[in-house]
Design a protein around this motif. Structure first.
Motif, mmCIF file in Angstrom:
data_model
loop_
_atom_site.group_PDB
_atom_site.id
_atom_site.type_symbol
_atom_site.label_atom_id
_atom_site.label_comp_id
_atom_site.label_asym_id
_atom_site.label_seq_id
_atom_site.Cartn_x
_atom_site.Cartn_y
_atom_site.Cartn_z
ATOM 1 N N VAL A 126 0.855 -1.182 0.000
ATOM 2 C CA VAL A 126 0.000 0.000 0.000
ATOM 3 C C VAL A 126 0.889 1.230 0.000
ATOM 4 O O VAL A 126 2.043 1.178 0.410
ATOM 5 C CB VAL A 126 -0.915 0.043 1.251
ATOM 6 N N THR A 127 0.315 2.358 -0.438
ATOM 7 C CA THR A 127 0.979 3.649 -0.305
ATOM 8 C C THR A 127 1.012 4.053 1.166
ATOM 9 O O THR A 127 0.033 3.894 1.886
ATOM 10 C CB THR A 127 0.225 4.705 -1.129
ATOM 11 N N SER A 128 2.155 4.563 1.600
ATOM 12 C CA SER A 128 2.289 5.014 2.977
ATOM 13 C C SER A 128 1.771 6.436 3.122
ATOM 14 O O SER A 128 2.124 7.324 2.335
ATOM 15 C CB SER A 128 3.755 4.960 3.416
ATOM 16 N N ALA A 129 0.959 6.665 4.133
ATOM 17 C CA ALA A 129 0.411 8.001 4.380
ATOM 18 C C ALA A 129 1.504 9.006 4.729
ATOM 19 O O ALA A 129 1.271 10.217 4.654
ATOM 20 C CB ALA A 129 -0.624 7.947 5.504
ATOM 21 N N ALA A 183 -12.230 -0.647 11.736
ATOM 22 C CA ALA A 183 -13.073 0.548 11.783
ATOM 23 C C ALA A 183 -12.827 1.447 10.582
ATOM 24 O O ALA A 183 -13.767 2.004 9.997
ATOM 25 C CB ALA A 183 -12.817 1.314 13.080
ATOM 26 N N LEU A 184 -11.559 1.614 10.191
ATOM 27 C CA LEU A 184 -11.246 2.421 9.006
ATOM 28 C C LEU A 184 -11.779 1.754 7.744
ATOM 29 O O LEU A 184 -12.306 2.435 6.853
ATOM 30 C CB LEU A 184 -9.742 2.621 8.884
ATOM 31 N N GLY A 207 -4.419 1.582 -2.504
ATOM 32 C CA GLY A 207 -4.229 0.997 -1.186
ATOM 33 C C GLY A 207 -3.478 2.000 -0.338
ATOM 34 O O GLY A 207 -2.461 2.553 -0.762
ATOM 35 N N LEU A 208 -3.961 2.277 0.860
ATOM 36 C CA LEU A 208 -3.356 3.297 1.718
ATOM 37 C C LEU A 208 -3.186 2.748 3.131
ATOM 38 O O LEU A 208 -4.105 2.171 3.702
ATOM 39 C CB LEU A 208 -4.244 4.547 1.749
ATOM 40 N N ARG A 222 0.876 7.552 13.836
ATOM 41 C CA ARG A 222 0.540 7.734 12.420
ATOM 42 C C ARG A 222 -0.904 7.347 12.090
ATOM 43 O O ARG A 222 -1.377 7.632 11.001
ATOM 44 C CB ARG A 222 1.502 6.905 11.549
ATOM 45 N N PHE A 223 -1.600 6.705 13.011
ATOM 46 C CA PHE A 223 -2.942 6.232 12.686
ATOM 47 C C PHE A 223 -3.895 7.397 12.441
ATOM 48 O O PHE A 223 -4.736 7.358 11.541
ATOM 49 C CB PHE A 223 -3.480 5.328 13.786
ATOM 50 N N GLY A 224 -3.758 8.468 13.226
ATOM 51 C CA GLY A 224 -4.603 9.644 13.012
ATOM 52 C C GLY A 224 -4.328 10.292 11.679
ATOM 53 O O GLY A 224 -5.247 10.824 11.021
ATOM 54 N N ILE A 225 -3.069 10.273 11.247
ATOM 55 C CA ILE A 225 -2.701 10.793 9.921
ATOM 56 C C ILE A 225 -3.391 9.985 8.838
ATOM 57 O O ILE A 225 -3.971 10.539 7.893
ATOM 58 C CB ILE A 225 -1.176 10.764 9.756
ATOM 59 N N LEU A 226 -3.336 8.662 8.957
ATOM 60 C CA LEU A 226 -3.987 7.802 7.975
ATOM 61 C C LEU A 226 -5.481 8.074 7.916
ATOM 62 O O LEU A 226 -6.073 8.192 6.831
ATOM 63 C CB LEU A 226 -3.727 6.341 8.319
ATOM 64 N N GLU A 227 -6.122 8.184 9.065
ATOM 65 C CA GLU A 227 -7.570 8.423 9.092
ATOM 66 C C GLU A 227 -7.922 9.728 8.391
ATOM 67 O O GLU A 227 -8.860 9.781 7.580
ATOM 68 C CB GLU A 227 -8.062 8.437 10.540
#
Length: 307
Positions: free
Chosen positions: A74-77, A184-185, A103-104, A124-129
């Motif tokens: 996947v692409t990294s955020a 959840a995402l 894919g992210l 980093r999870f908040g960044i991804l969201e």
């Protein structure tokens, strides 16, 4: 079952090698060509001649293929601002006539960030969201309207939300093995949930968690595609299988336990097991990009056994 070819170019590949694999993927009737989004080789190899950018590669392949889907797993955020990534993916979708998929993920490989000076936040999870919200928000804004977003990590003000992809909705793939936040995402943003290199007997439970979250959120669970990514290593006989395992530096027994591996009959049986766990799509991780006969073998001798 959809079978997709998934490559790891950071381990060493030129654009011409990737093009050859992508064109073989199309010629042999596989559903898609996907690639990782990394900038540093993993393990002992040097990854010569060096990394290639995922979306630049896919833009080129968009003009040199005709039917296969093209995307990242996947692409990294951490690599791109979501506004710019939305533009890049929309353009590849236009260039391919509507064949791009995104894919992210949150990103995990700290060393490649250090090597190329890319910030690697601890959280980093908040960044991804927020990236998922911004990208889907930009694509979903009607032409002529504006998109505004104010979050913890990103702020967009009165964006024209252009360009638009060709597809009404570019497929978005969310993957990972986390038990709570990733499902959840996926339930909120994804068109596909991907289990990345799981234990095969655990795939059904992973899908079940995503389905449960979808139902809790009021989204029909069957709206999502459920997929798995597994390493590929197949031979016509035991000797050919062992030769291919040695070529990618993997133990044959370990491959049999964790991948689509062994003889053609064993590979077909593994794919049937994965299907029985609820997967309708499998990404076959191809590690030796020079071995195009490997793809021929799967197309000629494994796929026909799947019915």
């Amino acid at each position: 079952m959809d079978l997709r070819i998934f490559t790891e170019p950071q381990q060493g590949a030129t654009y011409d090698q990737l093009l050859a694999v992508a064109q073989a993927t199309e010629r042999l009737g596989f559903d898609a060509f996907f690639r990782s989004d990394h900038f540093l080789a993993m393990g002992d190899g040097e990854g010569l001649p060096g990394p290639t950018d995922a979306w630049l590669t896919l833009a080129g392949l968009a003009r040199e293929t005709s039917t296969i889907k093209l995307g990242t797993l996947v692409t990294s955020a951490t690599f791109r601002h979501p506004g710019l990534l939305a533009v890049q993916v929309a353009q590849v979708d236009q260039m391919s006539g509507g064949r791009a998929e995104l894919g992210l993920g949150a990103g995990w490989f700290a060393r490649e960030h250090e090597a190329y000076g890319v910030p690697f936040p601890a959280k980093r999870f908040g960044i991804l969201e927020e990236q998922l919200e911004v990208i889907t928000g930009l694509w979903g804004t009607p032409v002529g309207e504006r998109y505004t977003f104010e979050g913890t990590h990103y702020t967009l003000t009165d964006s024209p939300a252009l360009p638009k992809p060709v597809q009404p909705r570019v497929p978005v793939i969310v993957g990972g093995n986390g038990p709570r936040r990733t499902p959840a995402l996926a339930a909120r943003f994804a068109t596909e949930y991907n289990a990345a290199f799981p234990e095969i007997d655990e795939i059904g439970g992973m899908f079940g968690r995503v389905r449960a979250v979808c139902e809790e959120a009021g989204r029909p669970a069957d709206e999502l595609v459920y997929s798995a990514a597994l390493v590929l290593c197949v031979g016509r006989d035991e000797a050919e299988f062992v030769r291919r395992a040695e070529a990618i530096g993997r133990d044959p027994q370990e491959l049999r336990e964790h991948g689509v591996a062994g003889t053609v009959d064993e590979a077909a049986e593994t794919l049937r097991r994965v299907a029985a766990q609820g997967a309708s799509r499998v990404y076959l991780q191809v590690l030796d990009l020079a071995d195009l006969e490997h793809l021929d073998l799967v197309a000629e001798s494994v796929i026909p056994q799947l019915g």
